[in-house]
Motif scaffolding. Structure first.
Motif, PDB file in Angstrom:
ATOM      1  N   VAL A 161     -36.058 -44.406   7.583  1.00  0.00           N
ATOM      2  CA  VAL A 161     -37.085 -44.164   6.605  1.00  0.00           C
ATOM      3  C   VAL A 161     -37.714 -45.454   5.734  1.00  0.00           C
ATOM      4  O   VAL A 161     -37.053 -46.455   5.702  1.00  0.00           O
ATOM      5  N   PRO A 162     -38.779 -45.313   5.547  1.00  0.00           N
ATOM      6  CA  PRO A 162     -39.712 -46.297   4.860  1.00  0.00           C
ATOM      7  C   PRO A 162     -38.733 -47.058   3.582  1.00  0.00           C
ATOM      8  O   PRO A 162     -38.959 -48.194   3.355  1.00  0.00           O
ATOM      9  N   TRP A 163     -38.045 -46.101   2.796  1.00  0.00           N
ATOM     10  CA  TRP A 163     -37.490 -46.628   1.575  1.00  0.00           C
ATOM     11  C   TRP A 163     -36.249 -47.259   2.080  1.00  0.00           C
ATOM     12  O   TRP A 163     -35.672 -47.805   1.042  1.00  0.00           O
ATOM     13  N   GLY A 164     -35.728 -47.235   3.079  1.00  0.00           N
ATOM     14  CA  GLY A 164     -34.585 -47.869   3.341  1.00  0.00           C
ATOM     15  C   GLY A 164     -34.674 -49.488   3.635  1.00  0.00           C
ATOM     16  O   GLY A 164     -33.331 -50.191   3.491  1.00  0.00           O
ATOM     17  N   ALA A 165     -35.652 -50.002   3.536  1.00  0.00           N
ATOM     18  CA  ALA A 165     -35.945 -51.249   3.666  1.00  0.00           C
ATOM     19  C   ALA A 165     -36.010 -52.053   2.217  1.00  0.00           C
ATOM     20  O   ALA A 165     -35.845 -53.263   2.084  1.00  0.00           O
ATOM     21  N   VAL A 211     -33.206 -43.701  -2.745  1.00  0.00           N
ATOM     22  CA  VAL A 211     -33.638 -42.290  -2.653  1.00  0.00           C
ATOM     23  C   VAL A 211     -32.399 -41.485  -2.378  1.00  0.00           C
ATOM     24  O   VAL A 211     -31.531 -41.710  -1.089  1.00  0.00           O
ATOM     25  N   TYR A 212     -31.981 -40.724  -3.123  1.00  0.00           N
ATOM     26  CA  TYR A 212     -31.008 -39.538  -2.787  1.00  0.00           C
ATOM     27  C   TYR A 212     -31.477 -38.311  -2.122  1.00  0.00           C
ATOM     28  O   TYR A 212     -30.974 -37.894  -1.209  1.00  0.00           O
ATOM     29  N   ARG A 213     -32.615 -37.981  -2.456  1.00  0.00           N
ATOM     30  CA  ARG A 213     -33.336 -36.740  -1.992  1.00  0.00           C
ATOM     31  C   ARG A 213     -34.682 -36.909  -1.897  1.00  0.00           C
ATOM     32  O   ARG A 213     -35.262 -37.477  -2.938  1.00  0.00           O
ATOM     33  N   ALA A 214     -35.377 -36.319  -0.833  1.00  0.00           N
ATOM     34  CA  ALA A 214     -36.798 -36.321  -0.912  1.00  0.00           C
ATOM     35  C   ALA A 214     -37.342 -35.007  -0.046  1.00  0.00           C
ATOM     36  O   ALA A 214     -36.649 -34.572   0.795  1.00  0.00           O
ATOM     37  N   LYS A 215     -37.984 -34.369  -0.525  1.00  0.00           N
ATOM     38  CA  LYS A 215     -38.781 -33.252   0.443  1.00  0.00           C
ATOM     39  C   LYS A 215     -40.201 -33.196  -0.046  1.00  0.00           C
ATOM     40  O   LYS A 215     -40.646 -33.618  -1.035  1.00  0.00           O
ATOM     41  N   THR A 260     -43.046 -30.394   7.335  1.00  0.00           N
ATOM     42  CA  THR A 260     -42.219 -30.350   6.074  1.00  0.00           C
ATOM     43  C   THR A 260     -41.325 -31.425   6.408  1.00  0.00           C
ATOM     44  O   THR A 260     -40.673 -31.726   7.348  1.00  0.00           O
ATOM     45  N   LEU A 261     -40.855 -32.223   5.063  1.00  0.00           N
ATOM     46  CA  LEU A 261     -39.819 -33.350   5.155  1.00  0.00           C
ATOM     47  C   LEU A 261     -38.736 -32.963   4.191  1.00  0.00           C
ATOM     48  O   LEU A 261     -38.687 -32.433   3.144  1.00  0.00           O
ATOM     49  N   GLN A 262     -37.519 -33.029   4.910  1.00  0.00           N
ATOM     50  CA  GLN A 262     -36.224 -32.988   4.295  1.00  0.00           C
ATOM     51  C   GLN A 262     -35.568 -34.128   4.556  1.00  0.00           C
ATOM     52  O   GLN A 262     -35.355 -34.638   5.506  1.00  0.00           O
ATOM     53  N   ALA A 263     -35.103 -34.835   3.479  1.00  0.00           N
ATOM     54  CA  ALA A 263     -34.303 -36.212   3.549  1.00  0.00           C
ATOM     55  C   ALA A 263     -33.301 -36.154   2.634  1.00  0.00           C
ATOM     56  O   ALA A 263     -33.351 -35.615   1.413  1.00  0.00           O
ATOM     57  N   VAL A 264     -32.146 -36.638   2.826  1.00  0.00           N
ATOM     58  CA  VAL A 264     -30.889 -37.050   2.175  1.00  0.00           C
ATOM     59  C   VAL A 264     -30.514 -38.365   2.283  1.00  0.00           C
ATOM     60  O   VAL A 264     -30.077 -38.707   3.735  1.00  0.00           O
ATOM     61  N   HIS A 265     -30.708 -39.416   1.511  1.00  0.00           N
ATOM     62  CA  HIS A 265     -30.481 -40.627   1.640  1.00  0.00           C
ATOM     63  C   HIS A 265     -31.243 -41.202   3.028  1.00  0.00           C
ATOM     64  O   HIS A 265     -32.505 -41.239   2.946  1.00  0.00           O
ATOM     65  N   THR A 298     -30.861 -40.015   6.037  1.00  0.00           N
ATOM     66  CA  THR A 298     -31.015 -38.793   7.162  1.00  0.00           C
ATOM     67  C   THR A 298     -32.333 -38.198   6.712  1.00  0.00           C
ATOM     68  O   THR A 298     -32.270 -37.469   5.672  1.00  0.00           O
ATOM     69  N   TRP A 299     -33.190 -37.742   7.722  1.00  0.00           N
ATOM     70  CA  TRP A 299     -34.324 -37.184   7.422  1.00  0.00           C
ATOM     71  C   TRP A 299     -34.910 -36.036   8.604  1.00  0.00           C
ATOM     72  O   TRP A 299     -34.179 -36.267   9.780  1.00  0.00           O
ATOM     73  N   GLU A 300     -35.470 -34.906   8.254  1.00  0.00           N
ATOM     74  CA  GLU A 300     -36.224 -34.261   9.308  1.00  0.00           C
ATOM     75  C   GLU A 300     -37.445 -34.009   9.013  1.00  0.00           C
ATOM     76  O   GLU A 300     -37.793 -33.760   7.914  1.00  0.00           O
ATOM     77  N   LEU A 301     -38.090 -34.047  10.105  1.00  0.00           N
ATOM     78  CA  LEU A 301     -39.582 -33.605   9.872  1.00  0.00           C
ATOM     79  C   LEU A 301     -39.873 -32.432  10.843  1.00  0.00           C
ATOM     80  O   LEU A 301     -39.936 -32.768  12.297  1.00  0.00           O
ATOM     81  N   GLU A 302     -40.216 -31.337  10.244  1.00  0.00           N
ATOM     82  CA  GLU A 302     -40.585 -30.124  11.116  1.00  0.00           C
ATOM     83  C   GLU A 302     -42.130 -29.728  10.908  1.00  0.00           C
ATOM     84  O   GLU A 302     -42.550 -29.753   9.771  1.00  0.00           O
TER      85      GLU A 302
END
Length: 88
Positions: A4-8, A14-18, A36-41, A43-47
């Motif tokens: 994820v871009p914010w991991g750097a 970032v605790y959660r993003a959607k 749709t984007l769902q992310a926790v820390h 771990t992310w999913e884009l569908e």
């Protein structure tokens, strides 16, 4: 999947993003598709989501929950992920 871009960024947590992303999808003739984007820390999913309605504006909208979140920093990180025509 890549990181994820914010991991750097050390300070950004970032605790959660959607949200929804408007993406030009070459698989369907360059039509702007909804993802749709769902992310926790980190771990992310884009569908791929449902098609945009005739009355809807195809635009990207994201929500971030976390600490040390600076809009300019997040915006720069996300814009760095945008592919340009010359990069394809």
């Amino acid at each position: 999947r890549s990181s994820v871009p914010w991991g750097a960024a050390d300070a950004v947590e970032v605790y959660r993003a959607k949200g929804e992303l408007a993406v030009a999808d070459e698989e369907v003739g360059g039509v702007v598709a909804r993802y749709t984007l769902q992310a926790v820390h980190e771990t992310w999913e884009l569908e791929r989501g449902r098609p945009w309605g005739e009355e809807e504006v195809a635009e990207s909208r994201l929500v971030f929950i976390g600490r040390n979140l600076d809009e300019a920093t997040l915006r720069a990180m996300l814009l760095a992920c945008v592919a340009c025509e010359t990069e394809r």
